[in-house]
Design a protein around this motif. Structure first.
Motif, short mmCIF file in Angstrom:
data_model
loop_
_atom_site.label_atom_id
_atom_site.label_comp_id
_atom_site.label_asym_id
_atom_site.label_seq_id
_atom_site.Cartn_x
_atom_site.Cartn_y
_atom_site.Cartn_z
N ALA A 82 -6.86 -41.29 27.75
CA ALA A 82 -5.51 -41.88 27.99
C ALA A 82 -5.26 -41.20 26.52
N VAL A 83 -4.13 -40.10 26.56
CA VAL A 83 -3.62 -39.86 25.67
C VAL A 83 -1.69 -40.00 25.35
N ALA A 84 -1.28 -40.52 24.47
CA ALA A 84 0.07 -40.62 23.86
C ALA A 84 0.76 -39.09 25.08
N ARG A 88 0.23 -35.19 23.26
CA ARG A 88 -0.27 -34.47 24.60
C ARG A 88 -0.30 -32.99 24.61
N ARG A 89 -1.38 -32.27 24.80
CA ARG A 89 -1.46 -30.81 24.48
C ARG A 89 -1.67 -29.77 23.56
N GLN A 90 -1.99 -30.95 22.61
CA GLN A 90 -2.75 -30.58 21.28
C GLN A 90 -4.53 -30.60 21.63
N GLY A 91 -4.94 -30.65 22.46
CA GLY A 91 -6.22 -30.89 22.35
C GLY A 91 -6.98 -32.26 21.95
N LEU A 92 -6.15 -33.52 21.88
CA LEU A 92 -6.79 -34.82 21.56
C LEU A 92 -7.66 -35.30 22.70
N VAL A 111 -17.60 -39.79 36.27
CA VAL A 111 -16.13 -39.49 35.50
C VAL A 111 -15.43 -39.67 37.28
N LEU A 112 -14.74 -40.64 37.85
CA LEU A 112 -13.57 -39.87 38.45
C LEU A 112 -11.96 -39.58 37.60
N GLY A 113 -11.39 -38.25 38.60
CA GLY A 113 -10.77 -37.98 37.45
C GLY A 113 -10.65 -36.45 38.11
N ASP A 114 -9.78 -35.81 37.49
CA ASP A 114 -9.10 -34.47 38.40
C ASP A 114 -10.26 -33.03 37.94
N PRO A 115 -10.56 -33.09 38.81
CA PRO A 115 -11.69 -31.70 38.88
C PRO A 115 -10.80 -31.37 37.91
N TYR A 117 -9.32 -30.97 35.26
CA TYR A 117 -9.26 -31.45 33.66
C TYR A 117 -10.65 -31.50 33.15
N TYR A 118 -11.72 -31.83 34.04
CA TYR A 118 -12.82 -32.46 33.56
C TYR A 118 -13.79 -30.96 33.75
N CYS A 119 -13.70 -30.13 34.49
CA CYS A 119 -14.77 -29.18 33.83
C CYS A 119 -15.08 -28.47 33.20
N ARG A 120 -13.40 -28.90 32.50
CA ARG A 120 -14.23 -28.17 30.82
C ARG A 120 -15.10 -28.54 29.82
N PHE A 121 -14.97 -29.95 30.42
CA PHE A 121 -15.85 -30.52 30.04
C PHE A 121 -17.78 -30.35 30.64
C1 LIG Z 1 -5.11 -36.77 30.60
C2 LIG Z 1 -4.25 -36.47 29.61
C3 LIG Z 1 -5.78 -37.23 28.70
C4 LIG Z 1 -4.86 -35.45 28.93
O1 LIG Z 1 -4.89 -35.06 27.16
P1 LIG Z 1 -4.54 -33.87 26.39
O2 LIG Z 1 -4.28 -34.51 24.62
O3 LIG Z 1 -3.15 -33.44 26.44
O4 LIG Z 1 -5.84 -33.05 26.52
P2 LIG Z 1 -5.70 -31.94 25.74
O5 LIG Z 1 -5.32 -31.70 25.11
O6 LIG Z 1 -7.14 -31.92 24.86
O7 LIG Z 1 -6.00 -30.70 27.63
C5 LIG Z 1 -4.57 -30.80 27.74
C6 LIG Z 1 -4.61 -29.77 28.84
O8 LIG Z 1 -5.25 -30.20 30.08
C7 LIG Z 1 -4.31 -30.62 31.33
N1 LIG Z 1 -4.19 -31.25 31.98
C8 LIG Z 1 -3.75 -32.78 31.52
N2 LIG Z 1 -3.63 -33.41 32.38
C9 LIG Z 1 -4.78 -32.86 33.60
C10 LIG Z 1 -4.97 -33.38 34.74
N3 LIG Z 1 -4.91 -34.65 35.11
N4 LIG Z 1 -5.56 -32.08 35.87
C11 LIG Z 1 -5.13 -30.90 34.94
N5 LIG Z 1 -5.30 -30.62 33.96
C12 LIG Z 1 -4.89 -31.18 33.54
C13 LIG Z 1 -2.96 -29.90 30.47
O9 LIG Z 1 -2.12 -29.36 31.88
C14 LIG Z 1 -2.99 -29.49 28.88
O10 LIG Z 1 -3.96 -27.61 29.65
P3 LIG Z 1 -3.37 -26.64 29.03
O11 LIG Z 1 -4.45 -26.85 27.24
O12 LIG Z 1 -3.85 -25.87 29.23
O13 LIG Z 1 -2.33 -26.28 28.32
C15 LIG Z 1 -3.63 -37.15 29.00
O14 LIG Z 1 -2.47 -36.00 29.84
C16 LIG Z 1 -2.87 -38.26 30.25
O15 LIG Z 1 -3.13 -39.75 28.78
N6 LIG Z 1 -2.41 -38.04 30.57
C17 LIG Z 1 -1.98 -40.09 31.40
C18 LIG Z 1 -3.47 -40.32 32.37
C19 LIG Z 1 -4.60 -39.58 32.60
O16 LIG Z 1 -4.09 -39.00 33.41
N7 LIG Z 1 -5.46 -40.19 32.15
C20 LIG Z 1 -7.32 -39.68 32.66
C21 LIG Z 1 -7.51 -40.38 33.93
S1 LIG Z 1 -8.70 -39.09 34.77
#
Ligand SMILES: CC(C)(COP(=O)(O)OP(=O)(O)OC[C@H]1O[C@@H](n2cnc3c(N)ncnc32)[C@H](O)[C@@H]1OP(=O)(O)O)[C@@H](O)C(=O)NCCC(=O)NCCS
Length: 165
Positions: A82-84, A88-92, A111-115, A117-121
């Motif tokens: 989780a990120v506050a 968000r969207r600053q790479g944290l 991991v269970l999550g959004d593909p 998001y997690y495919c980038r890792f």
């Molecule tokens: C998911 C989360 C941790 C991302 O944190 P963040 O610091 O913004 O992540 P990053 O800066 O590394 O990456 C941001 C990118 O991820 C994307 N992203 C964020 N959540 C996403 C999701 N659920 N699915 C796909 N992409 C997602 C953003 O659109 C952004 O894209 P961009 O780089 O093209 O602008 C944050 O949005 C969060 O805490 N969300 C609520 C809790 C949650 O859903 N946790 C994940 C559970 S699986």
């Protein structure tokens, strides 16, 4: 590790709970973290933010029971992340995941999550296919940290009771 990231300390518990409740809109993930700590299943727990200040980000890896072709492998679950909202969207989020994976001694991470998001890792649903598990692709994904660790004909991923499955 990116500046501002550090290992979570017991004194961070309240700030972490506040972050998780805000980020997920409920107590479920905070309760999961409490149960994982109580069961001593935490492998890596990192936070972003100064001690005694608000917690800007949090990630946790916990031990998972995984058998691949009858061989027990060192595996962890990545949850929660989780990120506050204001940070968000600053790479944290990416920095937290990268730092947690770099500190892990596991051979594989699930991991269970959004593909999207997690495919980038490097997480992908493909390595999960041979494994019996409580979750299914596409949201159930894995990453081998040790090459070949997930190359199995069959296997099983068992989540501990802390996950409440
Ligand atoms: C998911 C989360 C941790 C991302 O944190 P963040 O610091 O913004 O992540 P990053 O800066 O590394 O990456 C941001 C990118 O991820 C994307 N992203 C964020 N959540 C996403 C999701 N659920 N699915 C796909 N992409 C997602 C953003 O659109 C952004 O894209 P961009 O780089 O093209 O602008 C944050 O949005 C969060 O805490 N969300 C609520 C809790 C949650 O859903 N946790 C994940 C559970 S699986």
């Amino acid at each position: 590790m990116r500046p501002g990231l550090r290992e979570a300390a017991p004194e961070d518990a309240a700030a972490i709970e506040t972050l998780l409740v805000d980020a997920f809109g409920g107590d479920e993930e905070a309760a999961l973290v409490r149960r994982l700590r109580k069961a001593r299943l935490v492998e890596v727990e990192l936070v972003a933010g100064a001690p005694e200040g608000p917690c800007h980000g949090h990630v946790l890896l916990s031990h998972l029971d995984v058998v691949a072709d009858q061989r027990r492998i060192r595996a962890v679950a990545l949850a929660p992340l989780a990120v506050a909202e204001a940070e968000r969207r600053q790479g944290l989020g990416a920095a937290l995941v990268a730092a947690a994976l770099a500190r892990s001694e596991a051979e594989a991470v699930f991991v269970l999550g959004d593909p999207a998001y997690y495919c980038r890792f490097g997480f992908s649903a493909r390595p999960c296919a041979p494994f019996e598990a409580p979750f299914r692709p596409p949201h159930f994904m894995a990453l081998a940290l040790a090459p070949g660790a997930l190359n199995a004909r069959s296997g099983r991923v068992t989540y501990p009771p802390a996950f409440g499955l």
